[in-house]
Design a protein around this motif. Structure first.
Motif, PDB file in Angstrom:
ATOM      1  N   LEU A   1     137.761  44.397   6.846  1.00  0.00           N
ATOM      2  CA  LEU A   1     136.761  44.276   5.794  1.00  0.00           C
ATOM      3  C   LEU A   1     137.391  43.653   4.553  1.00  0.00           C
ATOM      4  N   VAL A   2     136.789  42.565   4.063  1.00  0.00           N
ATOM      5  CA  VAL A   2     137.328  41.809   2.929  1.00  0.00           C
ATOM      6  C   VAL A   2     136.181  41.470   1.978  1.00  0.00           C
ATOM      7  N   PRO A   3     136.483  41.128   0.724  1.00  0.00           N
ATOM      8  CA  PRO A   3     135.413  40.688  -0.187  1.00  0.00           C
ATOM      9  C   PRO A   3     134.712  39.454   0.368  1.00  0.00           C
ATOM     10  N   ASP A   4     133.452  39.293   0.036  1.00  0.00           N
ATOM     11  CA  ASP A   4     132.675  38.174   0.553  1.00  0.00           C
ATOM     12  C   ASP A   4     133.342  36.829   0.250  1.00  0.00           C
ATOM     13  N   ALA A   5     133.955  36.711  -0.920  1.00  0.00           N
ATOM     14  CA  ALA A   5     134.599  35.450  -1.306  1.00  0.00           C
ATOM     15  C   ALA A   5     135.775  35.093  -0.397  1.00  0.00           C
ATOM     16  N   LYS A   6     136.329  36.100   0.297  1.00  0.00           N
ATOM     17  CA  LYS A   6     137.481  35.869   1.183  1.00  0.00           C
ATOM     18  C   LYS A   6     137.065  35.808   2.652  1.00  0.00           C
ATOM     19  N   LEU A   7     135.763  35.946   2.925  1.00  0.00           N
ATOM     20  CA  LEU A   7     135.307  36.119   4.302  1.00  0.00           C
ATOM     21  C   LEU A   7     135.593  34.908   5.186  1.00  0.00           C
ATOM     22  N   ALA A   8     135.249  33.716   4.725  1.00  0.00           N
ATOM     23  CA  ALA A   8     135.424  32.517   5.563  1.00  0.00           C
ATOM     24  C   ALA A   8     136.887  32.319   5.945  1.00  0.00           C
ATOM     25  N   ALA A   9     137.774  32.432   4.956  1.00  0.00           N
ATOM     26  CA  ALA A   9     139.201  32.243   5.234  1.00  0.00           C
ATOM     27  C   ALA A   9     139.727  33.339   6.152  1.00  0.00           C
ATOM     28  N   ALA A  10     139.258  34.584   5.935  1.00  0.00           N
ATOM     29  CA  ALA A  10     139.720  35.701   6.765  1.00  0.00           C
ATOM     30  C   ALA A  10     139.257  35.531   8.205  1.00  0.00           C
ATOM     31  N   ARG A  11     138.053  35.018   8.397  1.00  0.00           N
ATOM     32  CA  ARG A  11     137.570  34.805   9.756  1.00  0.00           C
ATOM     33  C   ARG A  11     138.381  33.711  10.462  1.00  0.00           C
ATOM     34  N   GLN A  12     138.768  32.703   9.714  1.00  0.00           N
ATOM     35  CA  GLN A  12     139.606  31.649  10.299  1.00  0.00           C
ATOM     36  C   GLN A  12     140.949  32.219  10.750  1.00  0.00           C
ATOM     37  N   MET A  13     141.544  33.034   9.887  1.00  0.00           N
ATOM     38  CA  MET A  13     142.834  33.634  10.232  1.00  0.00           C
ATOM     39  C   MET A  13     142.669  34.634  11.376  1.00  0.00           C
ATOM     40  N   GLY A  14     141.534  35.346  11.377  1.00  0.00           N
ATOM     41  CA  GLY A  14     141.276  36.283  12.459  1.00  0.00           C
ATOM     42  C   GLY A  14     141.183  35.584  13.800  1.00  0.00           C
ATOM     43  N   GLU A  15     140.561  34.421  13.816  1.00  0.00           N
ATOM     44  CA  GLU A  15     140.459  33.639  15.043  1.00  0.00           C
ATOM     45  C   GLU A  15     141.828  33.118  15.454  1.00  0.00           C
ATOM     46  N   GLN A  16     142.618  32.705  14.465  1.00  0.00           N
ATOM     47  CA  GLN A  16     143.950  32.162  14.742  1.00  0.00           C
ATOM     48  C   GLN A  16     144.873  33.223  15.330  1.00  0.00           C
ATOM     49  N   PHE A  17     144.840  34.424  14.758  1.00  0.00           N
ATOM     50  CA  PHE A  17     145.772  35.470  15.169  1.00  0.00           C
ATOM     51  C   PHE A  17     145.238  36.323  16.321  1.00  0.00           C
ATOM     52  N   CYS A  18     143.928  36.515  16.365  1.00  0.00           N
ATOM     53  CA  CYS A  18     143.373  37.510  17.291  1.00  0.00           C
ATOM     54  C   CYS A  18     142.291  36.970  18.223  1.00  0.00           C
ATOM     55  N   SER A  19     142.015  35.680  18.165  1.00  0.00           N
ATOM     56  CA  SER A  19     141.125  34.994  19.118  1.00  0.00           C
ATOM     57  C   SER A  19     139.792  35.712  19.333  1.00  0.00           C
ATOM     58  N   GLY A  20     139.120  36.037  18.234  1.00  0.00           N
ATOM     59  CA  GLY A  20     137.790  36.615  18.343  1.00  0.00           C
ATOM     60  C   GLY A  20     137.756  38.071  18.773  1.00  0.00           C
ATOM     61  N   GLN A  21     138.901  38.733  18.785  1.00  0.00           N
ATOM     62  CA  GLN A  21     138.948  40.119  19.261  1.00  0.00           C
ATOM     63  C   GLN A  21     138.717  41.148  18.155  1.00  0.00           C
ATOM     64  N   ILE A  22     138.686  40.698  16.892  1.00  0.00           N
ATOM     65  CA  ILE A  22     138.439  41.645  15.802  1.00  0.00           C
ATOM     66  C   ILE A  22     137.169  41.244  15.058  1.00  0.00           C
ATOM     67  N   ALA A  23     136.507  42.241  14.486  1.00  0.00           N
ATOM     68  CA  ALA A  23     135.310  41.991  13.681  1.00  0.00           C
ATOM     69  C   ALA A  23     135.735  41.843  12.225  1.00  0.00           C
ATOM     70  N   VAL A  24     135.511  40.669  11.681  1.00  0.00           N
ATOM     71  CA  VAL A  24     135.840  40.418  10.271  1.00  0.00           C
ATOM     72  C   VAL A  24     134.527  40.357   9.494  1.00  0.00           C
ATOM     73  N   GLU A  25     134.331  41.298   8.570  1.00  0.00           N
ATOM     74  CA  GLU A  25     133.065  41.404   7.842  1.00  0.00           C
ATOM     75  C   GLU A  25     133.340  41.511   6.346  1.00  0.00           C
ATOM     76  N   SER A  26     132.320  41.182   5.567  1.00  0.00           N
ATOM     77  CA  SER A  26     132.463  41.335   4.116  1.00  0.00           C
ATOM     78  C   SER A  26     132.241  42.788   3.738  1.00  0.00           C
ATOM     79  N   LEU A  27     132.979  43.239   2.768  1.00  0.00           N
ATOM     80  CA  LEU A  27     132.802  44.603   2.256  1.00  0.00           C
ATOM     81  C   LEU A  27     131.368  44.825   1.800  1.00  0.00           C
ATOM     82  N   GLU A  28     130.833  43.836   1.097  1.00  0.00           N
ATOM     83  CA  GLU A  28     129.486  43.979   0.547  1.00  0.00           C
ATOM     84  C   GLU A  28     128.461  44.206   1.658  1.00  0.00           C
TER      85      GLU A  28
END
Length: 322
Positions: free
Chosen positions: A240-267
């Protein structure tokens, strides 16, 4: 020299200290370690700084939360402050060494022991007054505008916390409060948000079922490596990350974890649940937001020294729930 001059020199040293944004003042550990050091100087006025450093050079001799609490108690200040007593404040020595230069200029060694200790006690009183300033800071303000979406209300709250340097603390405790509100039959762990800065055996910030929750306002590589470790242990993972960081966090999540984690905005994570509990009724929203804040404040009060992390309910929300 008169007493006022002594205080002015000490204050000049204090005002030169690096400001920690979340404290609106110097690090608590620096204040705690200085209180201990002044106590040591009362027992033996030795201006050789090395004489006051414990073996290994990492901390002031005698520094502990209990020692600091005992000093504060003498000044009738009983609220908890700096549980580690300055032992974990890496910058403490660099902050305190310049004080010795100030003390050398004051030539307190020329005073009688009682007179010198009186001056050192005044220095401690000055620091205790700053501790009181720390405790008496205003709480974070929640603005409740029923015309706004729940998402926007919580986004504005997180922004207010960010401006005060408290976003990470507030985000973690809001998620804990949300989980407790949603699952009252489950014990939701409650740790000081500063625990994340120290080595622990915790798998993440919260564990519900077989799902680990990580909360961060600054997603960096280290948190994704933790997520990878969780996955190898067979856990499901939410980041869970701030909405402003969501797009970048999802990119990194895909890079490191290949769609295996749910990356969502705190809001979104917080607001959607509040809306659901309210059965999407604006009439019930205020009560559930108030309950969220109540649980949040209870959780903060149990584990955080800094009570300014608590959230002040706005008058219109309090009135609505009388």
């Amino acid at each position: 020299m008169n007493i006022q001059h002594y205080i002015e020199v000490f204050e000049e040293w204090y005002l030169s200290l690096k400001i920690v944004k979340a404290n609106a003042g110097p690090a608590n550990g620096t204040i705690a370690a200085t209180l201990i050091l002044l106590e040591r100087l009362k027992e033996g006025y030795d201006l050789n700084f090395d004489a006051h450093v414990a073996p290994g050079g990492a901390q002031i001799r005698g520094a502990s939360g209990t020692a600091v609490a005992n000093i504060l108690k003498r000044f009738e200040e009983n609220r908890p402050f700096a549980k580690e007593g300055g032992r974990t404040n890496r910058g403490g020595q660099g902050d305190i060494k310049p004080l010795f230069k100030s003390l050398e200029l004051l030539k307190l060694e020329e005073l009688s022991d009682p007179r010198r200790n009186q001056v050192l006690t005044l220095f401690q009183q000055y620091l205790v007054d700053r501790v009181r300033d720390f405790h008496n800071r205003q709480k974070i303000k929640l603005v409740f505008d029923p015309k706004l979406s729940t998402w926007q209300i919580l986004h504005n709250l997180l922004q207010a916390a960010k401006e005060e340097g408290k976003a990470g603390f507030v985000a973690q405790h809001l998620v804990g409060a949300k989980l407790q509100l949603r699952f009252p039959e489950i014990v939701i762990s409650n740790e000081s948000a500063s625990t994340a800065d120290r080595p622990t055996n915790r798998q993440g910030d919260f564990l519900v079922g077989n799902t680990i929750f990580h909360i961060t306002v600054a997603p960096m590589q280290a948190v994704f490596e933790k997520c990878q470790d969780n996955l190898t242990q067979g856990m499901k993972v939410y980041l869970l990350v701030p909405d402003a960081k969501l797009a970048a966090a999802r990119q990194m999540g895909e890079q490191f974890c290949s769609g295996q984690i749910a990356v969502e905005s705190l809001e979104s994570f917080l607001s959607q649940n509040i809306d659901e509990i309210s059965i999407f009724s604006s009439k019930k929203l205020g009560a559930n937001l108030a309950n969220l804040v109540k649980i949040y404040n209870e959780r903060v009060d149990k584990v955080e020294v800094d009570k300014s992390l608590m959230i002040e309910l706005p008058a219109n929300l309090v009135k609505e729930n009388l």
